[in-house]
Design a protein around this motif. Structure first.
Motif, PDB file in Angstrom:
ATOM      1  N   GLU A  77       6.375   7.695 -14.228  1.00 17.04           N
ATOM      2  CA  GLU A  77       6.345   8.247 -12.876  1.00 17.04           C
ATOM      3  C   GLU A  77       5.400   7.437 -11.978  1.00 17.04           C
ATOM      4  O   GLU A  77       5.694   7.178 -10.808  1.00 17.04           O
ATOM      5  N   ALA A  78       4.285   6.997 -12.541  1.00 22.40           N
ATOM      6  CA  ALA A  78       3.341   6.174 -11.789  1.00 22.40           C
ATOM      7  C   ALA A  78       3.972   4.839 -11.422  1.00 22.40           C
ATOM      8  O   ALA A  78       3.816   4.348 -10.286  1.00 22.40           O
ATOM      9  N   MET A  79       4.690   4.231 -12.354  1.00 26.38           N
ATOM     10  CA  MET A  79       5.365   2.961 -12.073  1.00 26.38           C
ATOM     11  C   MET A  79       6.410   3.141 -10.962  1.00 26.38           C
ATOM     12  O   MET A  79       6.544   2.281 -10.094  1.00 26.38           O
ATOM     13  N   ALA A  80       7.118   4.248 -10.979  1.00 27.62           N
ATOM     14  CA  ALA A  80       8.110   4.517  -9.934  1.00 27.62           C
ATOM     15  C   ALA A  80       7.433   4.634  -8.576  1.00 27.62           C
ATOM     16  O   ALA A  80       7.962   4.148  -7.562  1.00 27.62           O
ATOM     17  N   GLN A  81       6.270   5.234  -8.522  1.00 23.92           N
ATOM     18  CA  GLN A  81       5.543   5.357  -7.257  1.00 23.92           C
ATOM     19  C   GLN A  81       5.077   3.980  -6.779  1.00 23.92           C
ATOM     20  O   GLN A  81       5.180   3.663  -5.596  1.00 23.92           O
ATOM     21  N   LEU A  82       4.587   3.152  -7.687  1.00 23.48           N
ATOM     22  CA  LEU A  82       4.110   1.822  -7.300  1.00 23.48           C
ATOM     23  C   LEU A  82       5.246   0.925  -6.810  1.00 23.48           C
ATOM     24  O   LEU A  82       5.025   0.025  -5.999  1.00 23.48           O
ATOM     25  N   ARG A  83       6.440   1.168  -7.289  1.00 28.54           N
ATOM     26  CA  ARG A  83       7.600   0.376  -6.883  1.00 28.54           C
ATOM     27  C   ARG A  83       7.822   0.458  -5.368  1.00 28.54           C
ATOM     28  O   ARG A  83       8.363  -0.453  -4.763  1.00 28.54           O
ATOM     29  N   ASN A  84       7.404   1.554  -4.739  1.00 32.75           N
ATOM     30  CA  ASN A  84       7.622   1.770  -3.308  1.00 32.75           C
ATOM     31  C   ASN A  84       6.431   1.365  -2.441  1.00 32.75           C
ATOM     32  O   ASN A  84       6.473   1.554  -1.233  1.00 32.75           O
ATOM     33  N   ILE A  85       5.391   0.832  -3.029  1.00 39.82           N
ATOM     34  CA  ILE A  85       4.179   0.466  -2.289  1.00 39.82           C
ATOM     35  C   ILE A  85       4.309  -0.971  -1.783  1.00 39.82           C
ATOM     36  O   ILE A  85       4.738  -1.861  -2.512  1.00 39.82           O
ATOM     37  N   GLU A  86       3.917  -1.172  -0.514  1.00 38.07           N
ATOM     38  CA  GLU A  86       3.859  -2.517   0.052  1.00 38.07           C
ATOM     39  C   GLU A  86       2.566  -2.617   0.856  1.00 38.07           C
ATOM     40  O   GLU A  86       2.279  -1.756   1.675  1.00 38.07           O
ATOM     41  N   VAL A  87       1.785  -3.645   0.587  1.00 37.14           N
ATOM     42  CA  VAL A  87       0.519  -3.853   1.299  1.00 37.14           C
ATOM     43  C   VAL A  87       0.592  -5.144   2.091  1.00 37.14           C
ATOM     44  O   VAL A  87       1.466  -5.985   1.854  1.00 37.14           O
ATOM     45  N   LYS A  88      -0.339  -5.292   3.029  1.00 35.22           N
ATOM     46  CA  LYS A  88      -0.398  -6.499   3.848  1.00 35.22           C
ATOM     47  C   LYS A  88      -1.663  -7.269   3.514  1.00 35.22           C
ATOM     48  O   LYS A  88      -2.724  -6.693   3.311  1.00 35.22           O
ATOM     49  N   SER A  89      -1.516  -8.579   3.465  1.00 40.75           N
ATOM     50  CA  SER A  89      -2.646  -9.459   3.225  1.00 40.75           C
ATOM     51  C   SER A  89      -3.536  -9.445   4.480  1.00 40.75           C
ATOM     52  O   SER A  89      -3.023  -9.260   5.581  1.00 40.75           O
ATOM     53  N   PRO A  90      -4.830  -9.573   4.383  1.00 40.42           N
ATOM     54  CA  PRO A  90      -5.609  -9.915   3.194  1.00 40.42           C
ATOM     55  C   PRO A  90      -5.997  -8.674   2.384  1.00 40.42           C
ATOM     56  O   PRO A  90      -6.200  -7.600   2.928  1.00 40.42           O
ATOM     57  N   VAL A  91      -6.094  -8.867   1.088  1.00 38.38           N
ATOM     58  CA  VAL A  91      -6.540  -7.832   0.157  1.00 38.38           C
ATOM     59  C   VAL A  91      -7.627  -8.452  -0.700  1.00 38.38           C
ATOM     60  O   VAL A  91      -7.504  -9.591  -1.149  1.00 38.38           O
ATOM     61  N   ARG A  92      -8.702  -7.708  -0.934  1.00 39.13           N
ATOM     62  CA  ARG A  92      -9.807  -8.177  -1.765  1.00 39.13           C
ATOM     63  C   ARG A  92      -9.756  -7.493  -3.132  1.00 39.13           C
ATOM     64  O   ARG A  92      -9.337  -6.335  -3.239  1.00 39.13           O
ATOM     65  N   MET A  93     -10.167  -8.207  -4.148  1.00 39.20           N
ATOM     66  CA  MET A  93     -10.232  -7.630  -5.487  1.00 39.20           C
ATOM     67  C   MET A  93     -11.091  -6.367  -5.432  1.00 39.20           C
ATOM     68  O   MET A  93     -12.172  -6.368  -4.842  1.00 39.20           O
ATOM     69  N   GLY A  94     -10.578  -5.296  -5.993  1.00 44.34           N
ATOM     70  CA  GLY A  94     -11.294  -4.022  -5.994  1.00 44.34           C
ATOM     71  C   GLY A  94     -10.884  -3.089  -4.870  1.00 44.34           C
ATOM     72  O   GLY A  94     -11.238  -1.901  -4.900  1.00 44.34           O
ATOM     73  N   ASP A  95     -10.133  -3.588  -3.877  1.00 41.58           N
ATOM     74  CA  ASP A  95      -9.647  -2.711  -2.808  1.00 41.58           C
ATOM     75  C   ASP A  95      -8.755  -1.628  -3.397  1.00 41.58           C
ATOM     76  O   ASP A  95      -7.935  -1.890  -4.288  1.00 41.58           O
ATOM     77  N   VAL A  96      -8.900  -0.409  -2.893  1.00 40.25           N
ATOM     78  CA  VAL A  96      -8.059   0.703  -3.357  1.00 40.25           C
ATOM     79  C   VAL A  96      -6.705   0.605  -2.676  1.00 40.25           C
ATOM     80  O   VAL A  96      -6.604   0.585  -1.454  1.00 40.25           O
ATOM     81  N   ILE A  97      -5.670   0.536  -3.475  1.00 31.51           N
ATOM     82  CA  ILE A  97      -4.302   0.436  -2.985  1.00 31.51           C
ATOM     83  C   ILE A  97      -3.662   1.821  -2.904  1.00 31.51           C
ATOM     84  O   ILE A  97      -2.976   2.149  -1.957  1.00 31.51           O
ATOM     85  N   VAL A  98      -3.895   2.651  -3.918  1.00 31.88           N
ATOM     86  CA  VAL A  98      -3.419   4.036  -3.948  1.00 31.88           C
ATOM     87  C   VAL A  98      -4.575   4.905  -4.440  1.00 31.88           C
ATOM     88  O   VAL A  98      -5.130   4.645  -5.506  1.00 31.88           O
ATOM     89  N   GLU A  99      -4.920   5.928  -3.658  1.00 33.54           N
ATOM     90  CA  GLU A  99      -5.966   6.865  -4.077  1.00 33.54           C
ATOM     91  C   GLU A  99      -5.365   7.988  -4.899  1.00 33.54           C
ATOM     92  O   GLU A  99      -4.272   8.466  -4.606  1.00 33.54           O
TER      93      GLU A  99
END
Length: 114
Positions: A77-99
């Protein structure tokens, strides 16, 4: 009696867990093995590693992981949720993508700069 191989340290102890006797663990050479064996049968958890789509990055996918283990039955179920996520650059290591992924208390974080 269930047999497991401990992944708590590099030794890989062969554990036996007696579910009928309070999840008593034998075969472990350290306390980590005892805890791992009992937890693996009561409530197995895993750190989820995956990727999400990124726009404007060096690559099309950004590597991510949960910042703590989540219940194993929720992985698909978590993988299915991540499949729909799109982020914009720039992103730093450690940034929270999904809370708080699926209400588990685990955050999905970026594992590289992009």
């Amino acid at each position: 009696m269930t047999e497991l191989i401990c992944i708590g340290c590099p030794k890989g102890c062969h554990l036996k867990v007696d579910e009928e006797n309070g999840y008593k663990v034998t075969g472990n050479s350290c306390p980590v093995g005892a805890e791992y064996g009992a937890n693996e049968l009561r409530n197995p958890t895993r750190v989820l590693t995956s990727t999400v789509k990124i726009v404007g990055g060096l690559h099309d996918c950004l590597p991510v992981k949960t910042n703590k283990p989540i219940p194993k039955p929720l992985l698909l179920e978590a993988m299915a949720q991540l499949r729909n996520i799109e982020v914009k650059s720039p992103v730093r290591m450690g940034d929270v993508i999904v809370e708080n992924l699926l209400g588990t208390g685990a955050d999905v974080i970026a594992t590289r700069n992009m």
